[in-house]
Design a protein around this motif. Sequence first.
Motif, PDB file in Angstrom:
ATOM      1  N   MET A   1       0.892  -1.223  -0.204  1.00 43.31           N
ATOM      2  CA  MET A   1       0.089   0.067   0.071  1.00 43.31           C
ATOM      3  C   MET A   1       0.847   1.184   0.182  1.00 43.31           C
ATOM      4  O   MET A   1       0.617   2.427  -0.644  1.00 43.31           O
ATOM      5  CB  MET A   1      -0.948  -0.120   1.246  1.00 43.31           C
ATOM      6  CG  MET A   1      -1.740   1.052   1.375  1.00 43.31           C
ATOM      7  SD  MET A   1      -3.413   0.765   1.740  1.00 43.31           S
ATOM      8  CE  MET A   1      -4.198   2.010   2.195  1.00 43.31           C
ATOM      9  N   ILE A   2       1.985   1.234   0.706  1.00 44.23           N
ATOM     10  CA  ILE A   2       2.866   2.298   0.775  1.00 44.23           C
ATOM     11  C   ILE A   2       3.515   2.668  -0.602  1.00 44.23           C
ATOM     12  O   ILE A   2       3.554   3.791  -0.955  1.00 44.23           O
ATOM     13  CB  ILE A   2       3.890   2.225   1.622  1.00 44.23           C
ATOM     14  CG1 ILE A   2       3.403   2.184   3.315  1.00 44.23           C
ATOM     15  CG2 ILE A   2       5.052   3.256   1.936  1.00 44.23           C
ATOM     16  CD1 ILE A   2       4.229   1.654   4.461  1.00 44.23           C
ATOM     17  N   VAL A   5       0.693   4.311  -2.695  1.00 46.47           N
ATOM     18  CA  VAL A   5       0.546   5.888  -2.382  1.00 46.47           C
ATOM     19  C   VAL A   5       1.637   6.823  -2.701  1.00 46.47           C
ATOM     20  O   VAL A   5       1.616   7.739  -3.322  1.00 46.47           O
ATOM     21  CB  VAL A   5       0.330   5.924  -0.774  1.00 46.47           C
ATOM     22  CG1 VAL A   5       0.419   7.362  -0.417  1.00 46.47           C
ATOM     23  CG2 VAL A   5      -0.852   5.273  -0.411  1.00 46.47           C
ATOM     24  N   PHE A   8       1.679   7.122  -6.502  1.00 42.48           N
ATOM     25  CA  PHE A   8       0.763   8.113  -6.837  1.00 42.48           C
ATOM     26  C   PHE A   8       1.015   9.510  -6.525  1.00 42.48           C
ATOM     27  O   PHE A   8       0.922  10.336  -7.578  1.00 42.48           O
ATOM     28  CB  PHE A   8      -0.881   7.922  -6.097  1.00 42.48           C
ATOM     29  CG  PHE A   8      -1.669   8.664  -6.407  1.00 42.48           C
ATOM     30  CD1 PHE A   8      -2.500   8.910  -7.495  1.00 42.48           C
ATOM     31  CD2 PHE A   8      -1.942   9.861  -5.383  1.00 42.48           C
ATOM     32  CE1 PHE A   8      -3.439   9.900  -7.818  1.00 42.48           C
ATOM     33  CE2 PHE A   8      -2.786  10.733  -5.550  1.00 42.48           C
ATOM     34  CZ  PHE A   8      -3.597  10.773  -6.809  1.00 42.48           C
ATOM     35  N   LEU A   9       2.066   9.878  -5.524  1.00 41.61           N
ATOM     36  CA  LEU A   9       2.372  11.248  -5.010  1.00 41.61           C
ATOM     37  C   LEU A   9       3.486  11.558  -5.694  1.00 41.61           C
ATOM     38  O   LEU A   9       3.704  12.663  -6.026  1.00 41.61           O
ATOM     39  CB  LEU A   9       2.516  11.149  -3.704  1.00 41.61           C
ATOM     40  CG  LEU A   9       1.162  11.080  -2.946  1.00 41.61           C
ATOM     41  CD1 LEU A   9       1.345  10.909  -1.320  1.00 41.61           C
ATOM     42  CD2 LEU A   9       0.079  12.122  -2.986  1.00 41.61           C
TER      43      LEU A   9
END
Length: 81
Positions: A1-2, A5, A8-9
């Motif tokens: 999940m990290i 994220v 995405f960023l």
Amino acid sequence: MIIGVLSFLLSWLLTAILNIATLGIFYFLGIGFVTRVIAYAIIIEIADKMTSDFKTDGFMSSIWLAVLIAIFGAIVDAILF
């Protein structure tokens, strides 16, 4: 999940920085895949440093994981777009 994220960023920012640093040579030669792999490898290393649950054994293992992620991303892009 990290990784998702962070990807995405940060992936667009890292890819843009790498394209500027290489003067867009990889992009214009049609091998922008290389900058995507390097950006993902950096993101994987950042995720490795942020959590104790995810560990990589050096940068080469991050590169191999980044290659797999980039190939999967290219396939999904080809299917969707």
